[in-house]
Design a protein around this motif. Structure first.
Motif, PDB file in Angstrom:
ATOM      1  N   LEU A  88      19.827  13.384  12.712  1.00 27.64           N
ATOM      2  CA  LEU A  88      19.640  12.464  13.975  1.00 27.64           C
ATOM      3  C   LEU A  88      20.688  11.201  13.901  1.00 27.64           C
ATOM      4  O   LEU A  88      20.907  10.996  14.933  1.00 27.64           O
ATOM      5  CB  LEU A  88      18.245  11.528  13.498  1.00 27.64           C
ATOM      6  CG  LEU A  88      16.922  12.508  13.632  1.00 27.64           C
ATOM      7  CD1 LEU A  88      15.809  11.910  13.140  1.00 27.64           C
ATOM      8  CD2 LEU A  88      16.712  12.899  15.005  1.00 27.64           C
ATOM      9  N   ASN A  89      21.098  10.705  13.040  1.00 25.59           N
ATOM     10  CA  ASN A  89      22.416  10.098  12.981  1.00 25.59           C
ATOM     11  C   ASN A  89      23.427  10.526  13.804  1.00 25.59           C
ATOM     12  O   ASN A  89      24.240   9.817  14.467  1.00 25.59           O
ATOM     13  CB  ASN A  89      22.698   9.532  11.687  1.00 25.59           C
ATOM     14  CG  ASN A  89      21.590   8.416  10.909  1.00 25.59           C
ATOM     15  OD1 ASN A  89      20.920   7.831  11.599  1.00 25.59           O
ATOM     16  ND2 ASN A  89      21.740   8.285   9.407  1.00 25.59           N
ATOM     17  N   THR A  90      23.737  11.595  13.377  1.00 22.04           N
ATOM     18  CA  THR A  90      24.946  12.395  13.973  1.00 22.04           C
ATOM     19  C   THR A  90      24.871  12.454  15.528  1.00 22.04           C
ATOM     20  O   THR A  90      25.520  12.465  16.328  1.00 22.04           O
ATOM     21  CB  THR A  90      25.191  13.826  13.178  1.00 22.04           C
ATOM     22  OG1 THR A  90      25.322  13.454  11.883  1.00 22.04           O
ATOM     23  CG2 THR A  90      26.559  14.332  14.104  1.00 22.04           C
ATOM     24  N   ALA A  91      23.425  12.958  15.990  1.00 23.22           N
ATOM     25  CA  ALA A  91      23.132  12.922  17.440  1.00 23.22           C
ATOM     26  C   ALA A  91      23.411  11.514  17.856  1.00 23.22           C
ATOM     27  O   ALA A  91      23.784  11.463  19.121  1.00 23.22           O
ATOM     28  CB  ALA A  91      21.924  13.440  17.704  1.00 23.22           C
ATOM     29  N   ARG A  92      22.740  10.472  17.361  1.00 21.07           N
ATOM     30  CA  ARG A  92      22.817   9.202  17.833  1.00 21.07           C
ATOM     31  C   ARG A  92      24.338   8.867  18.112  1.00 21.07           C
ATOM     32  O   ARG A  92      24.650   8.227  19.127  1.00 21.07           O
ATOM     33  CB  ARG A  92      22.054   8.314  17.024  1.00 21.07           C
ATOM     34  CG  ARG A  92      20.830   7.892  17.314  1.00 21.07           C
ATOM     35  CD  ARG A  92      20.256   6.673  16.549  1.00 21.07           C
ATOM     36  NE  ARG A  92      18.942   7.168  16.080  1.00 21.07           N
ATOM     37  CZ  ARG A  92      18.484   7.391  14.755  1.00 21.07           C
ATOM     38  NH1 ARG A  92      19.408   7.204  13.946  1.00 21.07           N
ATOM     39  NH2 ARG A  92      17.377   7.746  14.442  1.00 21.07           N
ATOM     40  N   ASN A  93      25.271   9.184  17.035  1.00 19.88           N
ATOM     41  CA  ASN A  93      26.620   8.650  17.280  1.00 19.88           C
ATOM     42  C   ASN A  93      27.251   9.475  18.469  1.00 19.88           C
ATOM     43  O   ASN A  93      28.089   9.028  19.194  1.00 19.88           O
ATOM     44  CB  ASN A  93      27.316   9.183  16.183  1.00 19.88           C
ATOM     45  CG  ASN A  93      26.880   8.264  14.850  1.00 19.88           C
ATOM     46  OD1 ASN A  93      26.452   7.007  15.121  1.00 19.88           O
ATOM     47  ND2 ASN A  93      27.316   8.583  13.628  1.00 19.88           N
ATOM     48  N   LEU A  94      26.804  10.891  18.819  1.00 21.37           N
ATOM     49  CA  LEU A  94      27.527  11.387  19.803  1.00 21.37           C
ATOM     50  C   LEU A  94      26.936  11.129  21.315  1.00 21.37           C
ATOM     51  O   LEU A  94      27.639  11.000  22.008  1.00 21.37           O
ATOM     52  CB  LEU A  94      26.767  13.218  19.615  1.00 21.37           C
ATOM     53  CG  LEU A  94      27.478  13.994  20.525  1.00 21.37           C
ATOM     54  CD1 LEU A  94      28.821  14.126  20.686  1.00 21.37           C
ATOM     55  CD2 LEU A  94      26.846  15.568  20.515  1.00 21.37           C
ATOM     56  N   ILE A  95      25.669  10.670  21.245  1.00 23.01           N
ATOM     57  CA  ILE A  95      24.944  10.173  22.470  1.00 23.01           C
ATOM     58  C   ILE A  95      25.874   8.775  22.751  1.00 23.01           C
ATOM     59  O   ILE A  95      26.099   8.583  23.895  1.00 23.01           O
ATOM     60  CB  ILE A  95      23.551   9.709  22.342  1.00 23.01           C
ATOM     61  CG1 ILE A  95      22.821  11.127  22.202  1.00 23.01           C
ATOM     62  CG2 ILE A  95      23.047   9.014  23.277  1.00 23.01           C
ATOM     63  CD1 ILE A  95      21.291  11.117  21.837  1.00 23.01           C
ATOM     64  N   ARG A  96      26.058   7.897  21.688  1.00 22.13           N
ATOM     65  CA  ARG A  96      26.793   6.803  22.020  1.00 22.13           C
ATOM     66  C   ARG A  96      28.172   6.983  22.503  1.00 22.13           C
ATOM     67  O   ARG A  96      28.583   6.196  23.207  1.00 22.13           O
ATOM     68  CB  ARG A  96      26.937   5.861  20.592  1.00 22.13           C
ATOM     69  CG  ARG A  96      25.743   5.280  20.204  1.00 22.13           C
ATOM     70  CD  ARG A  96      26.140   4.269  19.176  1.00 22.13           C
ATOM     71  NE  ARG A  96      24.922   3.908  18.410  1.00 22.13           N
ATOM     72  CZ  ARG A  96      24.657   4.365  17.085  1.00 22.13           C
ATOM     73  NH1 ARG A  96      25.585   4.655  16.377  1.00 22.13           N
ATOM     74  NH2 ARG A  96      23.417   3.828  16.576  1.00 22.13           N
ATOM     75  N   GLY A  97      28.899   8.140  21.922  1.00 19.88           N
ATOM     76  CA  GLY A  97      30.261   8.470  22.443  1.00 19.88           C
ATOM     77  C   GLY A  97      30.116   8.721  23.870  1.00 19.88           C
ATOM     78  O   GLY A  97      31.244   8.342  24.708  1.00 19.88           O
ATOM     79  N   HIS A  98      29.347   9.519  24.103  1.00 21.00           N
ATOM     80  CA  HIS A  98      28.845  10.074  25.562  1.00 21.00           C
ATOM     81  C   HIS A  98      28.908   8.923  26.405  1.00 21.00           C
ATOM     82  O   HIS A  98      29.398   8.789  27.448  1.00 21.00           O
ATOM     83  CB  HIS A  98      27.997  11.069  25.762  1.00 21.00           C
ATOM     84  CG  HIS A  98      28.086  12.338  25.155  1.00 21.00           C
ATOM     85  ND1 HIS A  98      29.398  13.146  25.383  1.00 21.00           N
ATOM     86  CD2 HIS A  98      27.270  13.204  24.363  1.00 21.00           C
ATOM     87  CE1 HIS A  98      29.468  14.323  24.747  1.00 21.00           C
ATOM     88  NE2 HIS A  98      28.179  14.261  24.402  1.00 21.00           N
TER      89      HIS A  98
END
Length: 115
Positions: free
Chosen positions: A68-78
């Motif tokens: 979940l943390n990795t997914a959140r970071n990816l969403i933030r990056g996008h």
């Protein structure tokens, strides 16, 4: 700290046991197959880099939290990339609007020079 071979064997066992779970959590969070695959890979790489896998009390809970943390970071990056692209597009539009004005200015300057 366990030796590298033991750590790799432990991570391989975790991949066999939890790959489907990590992928499902990532896909649910991201809604995109490619991003879910990237996130799944990143989660297991983080597990491999983890100093001691055996110190993790609940491996399943750790994997879900890291996913979940990795997914959140990816969403933030996008979203950051989209904001940068929007600013760039706005700047390019402004330059294109200025270009005709500069051409008119150059024409006026050339006309005055011929007088």
């Amino acid at each position: 700290m366990p030796d590298t071979t033991t750590r790799i064997t432990t991570v391989e066992a975790a991949i066999d046991s939890y790959h489907a779970l990590v992928y499902r959590v990532a896909y649910r969070a991201l809604g995109n197959r490619a991003d879910a695959e990237d996130t799944t890979q990143e989660v297991f790489l983080r597990l491999l880099r983890q100093g001691s896998v055996t110190k993790i009390q609940s491996l399943q809970a750790w994997l879900v939290r890291v996913t979940l943390n990795t997914a959140r970071n990816l969403i933030r990056g996008h979203s950051n990339r989209r904001r940068r692209e929007a600013r760039w597009a706005t700047a390019m539009d402004a330059r294109q609007e200025e270009a005709p004005a500069m051409q008119d200015s150059e024409k006026v300057t050339a006309a005055i020079a011929t007088l």
